[in-house]
Design a protein around this motif. Structure first.
Motif, PDB file in Angstrom:
ATOM      1  N   TYR A   1      71.830 137.067   8.168  1.00 37.91           N
ATOM      2  CA  TYR A   1      70.593 136.472   8.672  1.00 37.91           C
ATOM      3  C   TYR A   1      70.676 134.963   8.875  1.00 37.91           C
ATOM      4  N   SER A   2      71.472 134.269   8.080  1.00 34.89           N
ATOM      5  CA  SER A   2      71.424 132.809   8.067  1.00 34.89           C
ATOM      6  C   SER A   2      72.571 132.126   8.779  1.00 34.89           C
ATOM      7  N   SER A   3      73.617 132.841   9.120  1.00 36.50           N
ATOM      8  CA  SER A   3      74.768 132.205   9.765  1.00 36.50           C
ATOM      9  C   SER A   3      74.479 131.920  11.238  1.00 36.50           C
ATOM     10  N   ASP A   4      75.254 131.030  11.823  1.00 33.16           N
ATOM     11  CA  ASP A   4      75.108 130.740  13.248  1.00 33.16           C
ATOM     12  C   ASP A   4      75.382 131.986  14.089  1.00 33.16           C
ATOM     13  N   ALA A   5      76.342 132.780  13.647  1.00 34.27           N
ATOM     14  CA  ALA A   5      76.709 133.983  14.402  1.00 34.27           C
ATOM     15  C   ALA A   5      75.617 135.045  14.359  1.00 34.27           C
ATOM     16  N   ALA A   6      74.754 135.013  13.341  1.00 37.84           N
ATOM     17  CA  ALA A   6      73.730 136.051  13.173  1.00 37.84           C
ATOM     18  C   ALA A   6      72.706 136.049  14.299  1.00 37.84           C
ATOM     19  N   ALA A   7      72.425 134.875  14.847  1.00 41.01           N
ATOM     20  CA  ALA A   7      71.374 134.763  15.859  1.00 41.01           C
ATOM     21  C   ALA A   7      71.613 135.694  17.043  1.00 41.01           C
ATOM     22  N   SER A   8      72.871 135.890  17.406  1.00 50.24           N
ATOM     23  CA  SER A   8      73.185 136.713  18.573  1.00 50.24           C
ATOM     24  C   SER A   8      73.732 138.092  18.214  1.00 50.24           C
ATOM     25  N   THR A   9      73.806 138.395  16.909  1.00 52.01           N
ATOM     26  CA  THR A   9      74.424 139.663  16.522  1.00 52.01           C
ATOM     27  C   THR A   9      73.574 140.498  15.571  1.00 52.01           C
ATOM     28  N   THR A  10      73.215 139.958  14.429  1.00 50.10           N
ATOM     29  CA  THR A  10      72.651 140.781  13.349  1.00 50.10           C
ATOM     30  C   THR A  10      71.218 140.418  12.942  1.00 50.10           C
TER      31      THR A  10
END
Length: 334
Positions: A278-287
């Motif tokens: 939820y909190s990583s930069d990658a999460a915004a576009s994936t999870t």
């Protein structure tokens, strides 16, 4: 396709199917496994396994999460072949992600003994792990499903594979997604199966790097809720006993529900790898969006969890004449 249950009702020449429970589809996965594999050779298998699992969980509620984790850690290495159960210093159970961590082997032994008494040399240890994982979820308040069966047991363990392929509590999201993809699981499976952390415990050593500045750079992980961080610091003092445990879900410790995802929205994921969803930069576009959906709908989480568990259970099973049916889950047959 799989379904938890169907009821057929006929009215005149018309027939309608009413779906009871969850309807699930293991996308892109094909195997020789069937839900009625032991229907004639070991018809009482579900009752036998359920009785032992229920007794184990009544004795220690944490065992539900341990049995679920055993199945997960087995399937990610060599496929779902019970290789994680093999003894030996070069075995998977002594790989870094598993040593002093995976547990429940004695419960599996007890299940195997009970099954052997009823159906000698018939049921594989790999299938026992799959059934025990399902029962652990159900007995913790989670969804049920018909387990696909017919796996055979592997002849070798793969410690190197366990060290390299199993997701780590310190892995970044991109790494976790890659490890899931390597065994045929997608981003939805990443989020869904991570939800298994709604039950179970984590050792201090698995999250202490979020609390203390071991690297000599910046201090503790800022994605960890400050109040929770203070509680964890009290439980896990710097240079303390790394084997002390705490609940992965602080709100409903032993109940299989969607609170794990609610926790992530409040930065209360215990493990770095959990909060990454939820909190990583990658999460915004994936999870991130799926985490939010699951936090709002336990029905959706349960439905997808069933699907992902069936899909995971179909990772590279040994069938036909491959492998063997171990009489002792800890060693190959002599």
């Amino acid at each position: 396709m799989h379904a938890v249950a169907f009821i057929m009702k006929k009215s005149g020449s018309n027939a309608c199917l009413l779906l009871v429970g969850f309807f699930v589809f293991a996308a892109g996965v094909r195997s020789q496994l069937t839900t009625d594999y032991y229907k004639t050779t070991c018809p009482n298998l579900p009752k036998i396994v359920r009785k032992v699992v229920q007794s184990a969980i009544m004795n220690e509620t944490r065992m539900a999460a341990s049995l679920l984790r055993l199945h997960f850690h087995d399937c990610f290495v060599n496929g779902c072949d019970a290789s994680i159960l093999l003894d030996g210093s070069d075995g998977e159970k002594y790989a870094f992600p598993n040593v002093n961590s995976v547990r429940g082997f004695e419960v599996v032994d007890a299940i195997k003994s009970a099954v052997e008494s009823a159906c000698n040399e018939t049921v594989s240890c790999a299938d026992i792990l799959a059934i025990a994982a399902r029962d652990s979820v159900v007995l913790s308040g989670g969804p049920s499903w018909r387990v696909s069966l017919g796996r055979r047991d592997g002849l070798v363990a793969n410690q190197t594979g366990a060290n390299n392929n199993l997701p780590s509590p310190t892995d970044a999201l991109d790494t976790i997604i890659s490890k899931f993809a390597a065994v045929g699981l997608n981003v939805t499976d990443v989020v869904t199966l991570s939800g298994g952390h709604t039950i179970g415990q984590a050792r201090c050593t698995t999250f202490s790097t979020r609390l203390y500045n071991f690297s000599g750079t910046d201090a503790a992980d800022t994605t960890l809720n400050s109040n929770l961080a203070s509680q964890l610091e009290a439980l896990c003092p710097e240079n303390g006993d790394g084997n002390v445990t705490t609940s992965l879900d602080q709100n409903s410790t032993d109940l299989f529900d969607n609170h794990y995802f609610k926790n992530l929205l409040s930065n209360k994921g215990i493990l770095f790898s959990d909060q990454e969803l939820y909190s990583s930069d990658a999460a915004a576009s994936t999870t991130m969006s799926l985490v939010e959906s699951y936090s709002n709908s336990s029905y959706l989480f349960f439905q997808n969890f069933v699907n992902s568990m069936i899909k995971m259970g179909n990772i590279s099973p040994l069938t036909g004449s491959n492998g063997e049916i171990r009489t002792n889950c800890r060693v190959i047959n002599s």
